[in-house]
Design a protein around this motif. Structure first.
Motif, PDB file in Angstrom:
ATOM      1  N   VAL A   1      65.215  15.731  43.131  1.00 14.09           N
ATOM      2  CA  VAL A   1      63.816  16.168  43.183  1.00 14.09           C
ATOM      3  C   VAL A   1      62.950  15.131  43.885  1.00 14.09           C
ATOM      4  O   VAL A   1      62.153  15.460  44.774  1.00 14.09           O
ATOM      5  CB  VAL A   1      63.296  16.469  41.754  1.00 14.09           C
ATOM      6  CG1 VAL A   1      61.789  16.628  41.739  1.00 14.09           C
ATOM      7  CG2 VAL A   1      63.978  17.704  41.200  1.00 14.09           C
ATOM      8  N   CYS A   2      63.108  13.869  43.536  1.00 14.88           N
ATOM      9  CA  CYS A   2      62.299  12.808  44.140  1.00 14.88           C
ATOM     10  C   CYS A   2      62.603  12.647  45.623  1.00 14.88           C
ATOM     11  O   CYS A   2      61.692  12.457  46.439  1.00 14.88           O
ATOM     12  CB  CYS A   2      62.522  11.497  43.406  1.00 14.88           C
ATOM     13  SG  CYS A   2      61.883  11.488  41.732  1.00 14.88           S
TER      14      CYS A   2
ATOM     15  N   GLY B   1      58.890  18.442  42.733  1.00 15.68           N
ATOM     16  CA  GLY B   1      58.548  17.030  42.844  1.00 15.68           C
ATOM     17  C   GLY B   1      57.086  16.766  43.138  1.00 15.68           C
ATOM     18  O   GLY B   1      56.537  15.735  42.790  1.00 15.68           O
TER      19      GLY B   1
ATOM     20  N   ILE C   1      69.738  15.050  39.031  1.00 15.23           N
ATOM     21  CA  ILE C   1      68.708  16.067  39.293  1.00 15.23           C
ATOM     22  C   ILE C   1      67.376  15.402  39.610  1.00 15.23           C
ATOM     23  O   ILE C   1      66.668  15.812  40.537  1.00 15.23           O
ATOM     24  CB  ILE C   1      68.593  17.035  38.103  1.00 15.23           C
ATOM     25  CG1 ILE C   1      69.855  17.888  38.011  1.00 15.23           C
ATOM     26  CG2 ILE C   1      67.360  17.926  38.226  1.00 15.23           C
ATOM     27  CD1 ILE C   1      69.951  18.725  36.761  1.00 15.23           C
ATOM     28  N   LEU C   2      67.022  14.370  38.872  1.00  9.75           N
ATOM     29  CA  LEU C   2      65.774  13.656  39.124  1.00  9.75           C
ATOM     30  C   LEU C   2      65.770  13.002  40.498  1.00  9.75           C
ATOM     31  O   LEU C   2      64.770  13.051  41.221  1.00  9.75           O
ATOM     32  CB  LEU C   2      65.539  12.609  38.034  1.00  9.75           C
ATOM     33  CG  LEU C   2      64.243  11.819  38.114  1.00  9.75           C
ATOM     34  CD1 LEU C   2      63.044  12.750  37.977  1.00  9.75           C
ATOM     35  CD2 LEU C   2      64.213  10.756  37.052  1.00  9.75           C
ATOM     36  N   LEU C   3      66.878  12.402  40.888  1.00 11.74           N
ATOM     37  CA  LEU C   3      66.984  11.801  42.221  1.00 11.74           C
ATOM     38  C   LEU C   3      66.880  12.865  43.314  1.00 11.74           C
ATOM     39  O   LEU C   3      66.263  12.623  44.360  1.00 11.74           O
ATOM     40  CB  LEU C   3      68.290  11.030  42.359  1.00 11.74           C
ATOM     41  CG  LEU C   3      68.330   9.676  41.661  1.00 11.74           C
ATOM     42  CD1 LEU C   3      69.736   9.099  41.725  1.00 11.74           C
ATOM     43  CD2 LEU C   3      67.344   8.721  42.287  1.00 11.74           C
TER      44      LEU C   3
ATOM     45  N   LEU D   1      71.141  14.507  34.437  1.00  8.47           N
ATOM     46  CA  LEU D   1      69.680  14.444  34.527  1.00  8.47           C
ATOM     47  C   LEU D   1      69.232  13.455  35.594  1.00  8.47           C
ATOM     48  O   LEU D   1      68.267  13.717  36.319  1.00  8.47           O
ATOM     49  CB  LEU D   1      69.087  14.064  33.171  1.00  8.47           C
ATOM     50  CG  LEU D   1      69.067  15.162  32.123  1.00  8.47           C
ATOM     51  CD1 LEU D   1      68.482  14.624  30.826  1.00  8.47           C
ATOM     52  CD2 LEU D   1      68.280  16.358  32.599  1.00  8.47           C
ATOM     53  N   ILE D   2      69.916  12.334  35.693  1.00 12.53           N
ATOM     54  CA  ILE D   2      69.567  11.339  36.705  1.00 12.53           C
ATOM     55  C   ILE D   2      69.808  11.890  38.108  1.00 12.53           C
ATOM     56  O   ILE D   2      68.985  11.704  39.010  1.00 12.53           O
ATOM     57  CB  ILE D   2      70.352  10.030  36.478  1.00 12.53           C
ATOM     58  CG1 ILE D   2      69.846   9.367  35.200  1.00 12.53           C
ATOM     59  CG2 ILE D   2      70.235   9.092  37.666  1.00 12.53           C
ATOM     60  CD1 ILE D   2      70.655   8.176  34.759  1.00 12.53           C
TER      61      ILE D   2
ATOM     62  N   SER E   1      63.209  22.011  45.060  1.00 13.89           N
ATOM     63  CA  SER E   1      63.172  20.676  44.471  1.00 13.89           C
ATOM     64  C   SER E   1      61.954  19.899  44.953  1.00 13.89           C
ATOM     65  O   SER E   1      61.320  19.171  44.190  1.00 13.89           O
ATOM     66  CB  SER E   1      64.437  19.902  44.820  1.00 13.89           C
ATOM     67  OG  SER E   1      65.565  20.523  44.270  1.00 13.89           O
TER      68      SER E   1
END
Length: 53
Positions: free
Chosen positions: A20-21, A52, A16-18, A13-14, A48
């Motif tokens: 996207v950001c 975002g 994927i979040l990185l 999850l981390i 992505s």
């Protein structure tokens, strides 16, 4: 026993979040880089960036 990041749900999850950001930030700086690759394998980065925003 070694653990890979991809098999740990929280780490996945981390990552994927990185992704996207980072893509959203890069699109805000230079939209032409991601907008020209809306399809294909590199389209993942464009999608992505859209998520975002």
């Amino acid at each position: 026993m070694t653990h890979l990041c991809i098999f740990n749900f929280q780490s996945l999850l981390i990552v994927i979040l990185l992704l996207v950001c980072t893509c959203a930030y890069l699109r805000s700086l230079a939209p032409i880089l991601l907008d020209k690759n809306k399809t294909g394998l590199l389209g993942i980065f464009w999608m992505s960036a859209m998520i975002g925003e």
